[in-house]
Write an enzyme that holds these catalytic residues in place. Structure first.
Site, mmCIF file in Angstrom:
data_model
loop_
_atom_site.group_PDB
_atom_site.id
_atom_site.type_symbol
_atom_site.label_atom_id
_atom_site.label_comp_id
_atom_site.label_asym_id
_atom_site.label_seq_id
_atom_site.Cartn_x
_atom_site.Cartn_y
_atom_site.Cartn_z
ATOM 1 N N LYS A 1 0.853 -1.199 0.000
ATOM 2 C CA LYS A 1 0.000 0.000 0.000
ATOM 3 C C LYS A 1 0.887 1.247 0.000
ATOM 4 O O LYS A 1 2.110 1.138 0.197
ATOM 5 C CB LYS A 1 -0.912 -0.030 1.219
ATOM 6 C CG LYS A 1 -0.179 -0.075 2.559
ATOM 7 C CD LYS A 1 -1.108 -0.444 3.698
ATOM 8 C CE LYS A 1 -0.357 -0.522 5.009
ATOM 9 N NZ LYS A 1 -1.172 -1.108 6.084
ATOM 10 N N ARG B 1 -10.663 -0.541 15.160
ATOM 11 C CA ARG B 1 -10.599 0.238 13.934
ATOM 12 C C ARG B 1 -11.568 -0.421 12.961
ATOM 13 O O ARG B 1 -12.691 0.009 12.825
ATOM 14 C CB ARG B 1 -9.151 0.234 13.409
ATOM 15 C CG ARG B 1 -8.581 1.591 13.149
ATOM 16 C CD ARG B 1 -7.096 1.543 12.862
ATOM 17 N NE ARG B 1 -6.663 0.372 12.108
ATOM 18 C CZ ARG B 1 -5.465 0.240 11.555
ATOM 19 N NH1 ARG B 1 -4.580 1.207 11.660
ATOM 20 N NH2 ARG B 1 -5.132 -0.833 10.899
ATOM 21 N N TYR C 1 17.237 28.840 10.429
ATOM 22 C CA TYR C 1 16.037 29.578 10.819
ATOM 23 C C TYR C 1 15.809 29.506 12.327
ATOM 24 O O TYR C 1 15.985 28.446 12.940
ATOM 25 C CB TYR C 1 14.809 28.997 10.126
ATOM 26 C CG TYR C 1 14.732 29.316 8.652
ATOM 27 C CD1 TYR C 1 14.648 30.643 8.214
ATOM 28 C CD2 TYR C 1 14.727 28.314 7.705
ATOM 29 C CE1 TYR C 1 14.566 30.939 6.855
ATOM 30 C CE2 TYR C 1 14.646 28.597 6.349
ATOM 31 C CZ TYR C 1 14.560 29.915 5.933
ATOM 32 O OH TYR C 1 14.476 30.202 4.606
ATOM 33 N N MET D 1 13.431 23.997 3.900
ATOM 34 C CA MET D 1 12.717 23.339 2.797
ATOM 35 C C MET D 1 13.658 22.519 1.914
ATOM 36 O O MET D 1 13.340 21.384 1.530
ATOM 37 C CB MET D 1 11.969 24.368 1.955
ATOM 38 C CG MET D 1 11.139 23.740 0.846
ATOM 39 S SD MET D 1 10.291 24.917 -0.191
ATOM 40 C CE MET D 1 8.945 25.421 0.859
HETATM 41 C C1 LIG Z 1 -0.493 -2.189 6.561
HETATM 42 C C2 LIG Z 1 -1.071 -3.477 6.985
HETATM 43 C C3 LIG Z 1 -0.254 -4.574 7.211
HETATM 44 C C4 LIG Z 1 1.256 -4.482 7.174
HETATM 45 O O1 LIG Z 1 1.689 -3.864 8.368
HETATM 46 P P1 LIG Z 1 3.249 -3.714 8.710
HETATM 47 O O2 LIG Z 1 3.253 -3.189 10.105
HETATM 48 O O3 LIG Z 1 3.790 -2.731 7.746
HETATM 49 O O4 LIG Z 1 3.847 -5.044 8.568
HETATM 50 C C5 LIG Z 1 -0.844 -5.781 7.502
HETATM 51 N N1 LIG Z 1 -2.182 -5.897 7.590
HETATM 52 C C6 LIG Z 1 -3.015 -4.852 7.415
HETATM 53 C C7 LIG Z 1 -4.476 -5.038 7.544
HETATM 54 C C8 LIG Z 1 -2.486 -3.605 7.111
HETATM 55 O O5 LIG Z 1 -3.308 -2.570 6.923
#
Ligand SMILES: *Cc1c(COP(=O)(O)O)cnc(C)c1O
Length: 362
Positions: free
Chosen positions: A35, A130, A259, A307
């Site tokens: 992702k 969640r 800065y 920046m």
């Molecule tokens: C992002 C995600 C993972 C991977 O998590 P990591 O901590 O990067 O290994 C696994 N399962 C779900 C449902 C996720 O959203």
């Protein structure tokens, strides 16, 4: 000449880390999680680095389609599932598996008439609060899925809140697993439990975390979810963010840098100016002392990150000059060390790599 800042993506490191994940959970199939544009490494590059995975998982429906267009023929999983009816049609058309985690998604699926059956991951909320059905509502949700002729295989999944800190006083890993096993009792189908933290814990806990599929993400890119270092787990960084010194300044006691004059020297020092700033993805909130590698020597950030530039202490790196190589994170400078000094996690640093940074492979 382009600015000297470059992100080098190490495809071979992803391959190596994937093998490490497999070694942690022998017998489990692996969803390589890519992702967020492969955690900032690029979707297509991550796809190549993780080509030996049993499936690829992500949350963006458009990128699921993109994986198919790029030639990935193996399983694809949407970890947040479909967001609307069009996503279910897409899942059918492209053979994409998706999480079903709430009543609204279940209703969407019940109303759908996809061209082909879709495989799904029924998600249980075991304490993260969640996504997912509560353990006591899980069997009923499963029955509703089973009643649908257009639903194929149903995998049973949950997600861990504290696998990197398994004895967490508020919610232990053990308790999440217990709730999952209780809620899923008697239901058929493969099981998918662990993220990277759970995968790395499987070395210790073994059978308790046994499942058909694991879902590692961060470890595949050479970061850790917390606890031990990536090197301790035999993981290699998949991204090296490097640049060069573009100027040096000799300063004396009382002189300030950058800065807000945040840093003030208490003696004679040499400062190096690095072509890397927050617009490249380096965290602006990195404090004094955040580690930086110059010519292979570990030194420290001083002054505020701006920046396009940041400033480092070269007092103890006498050979450093304009053109010296600076590694912000990656080979020789663990991203977790930089993240920890900056009050964040390696995930955020990788994912925030800015568009303007030139990316090469090596
Ligand atoms: C992002 C995600 C993972 C991977 O998590 P990591 O901590 O990067 O290994 C696994 N399962 C779900 C449902 C996720 O959203």
């Amino acid at each position: 000449m382009p600015r000297p800042i470059t992100a080098t993506i190490h495809i071979d490191a992803m391959q190596h880390n994937l093998a490490r994940a497999r070694a942690c959970a022998p017998g489990a199939k692996v969803w390589g999680v890519l992702k967020a544009n492969g955690y900032g490494h690029g979707l297509e590059r991550a796809m190549r680095g993780l080509a030996a995975a049993d499936g690829l998982a992500l949350v963006e429906p458009d990128n699921a389609v993109r994986l198919r267009e790029l030639g990935w023929t193996g399983p694809v999983l949407l970890l947040e599932g479909p967001f609307d009816a069009a996503d279910i049609a897409m899942m059918a058309q492209y053979g994409v598996n998706g999480a079903i985690h709430c009543d609204a998604q279940l209703a969407l699926l019940e109303a759908a008439r996809p061209s082909r059956p879709v495989d799904v991951h029924l998600k249980m909320n075991t304490g993260m609060n969640r996504l997912g059905f509560k353990p006591e509502a899980f069997a009923a949700a499963h029955a509703r899925l089973r009643a649908l002729p257009h639903v194929g295989e149903i995998t049973l999944m949950t997600h861990f809140a504290n696998a990197d800190d398994a004895a967490h006083p508020r919610l232990t890993l053990h308790e999440q697993v217990r709730r999952f096993r209780a809620g899923a009792q008697g239901l058929p189908g493969p099981v998918s439990l662990s993220n990277s933290a759970g995968t790395l814990k499987t070395l210790e806990l073994g059978d308790e975390l046994a499942s058909h599929w694991i879902r590692p993400g961060i470890m595949l890119y050479g970061g850790t979810p917390g606890g031990q270092t990536a090197a301790a787990f035999g993981l290699k960084p998949a991204m090296t963010l490097a640049s060069e010194i573009i100027s040096t300044q000799d300063i004396v006691a009382g002189d300030c840098v950058g800065y807000g004059s945040r840093f003030q020297a208490d003696g004679a020092m040499r400062i190096g100016v690095v072509a890397c700033g927050y617009a490249d993805g380096y965290p602006r909130h990195a404090p004094e002392g955040t580690p930086v590698l110059v010519d292979g020597v570990r030194t420290r950030l001083v002054g505020r990150v701006s920046m396009d530039m940041l400033t480092v202490d070269l007092t103890h790196v006498p050979g450093a000059r304009v053109g010296s190589r600076v590694v912000l994170w990656g080979e020789g400078m663990p991203i977790d060390d930089v993240a920890q000094a900056s009050g964040t996690i390696g995930y955020e640093l990788m994912c925030a790599l800015a568009q303007r940074v030139r990316v090469v492979e090596g």
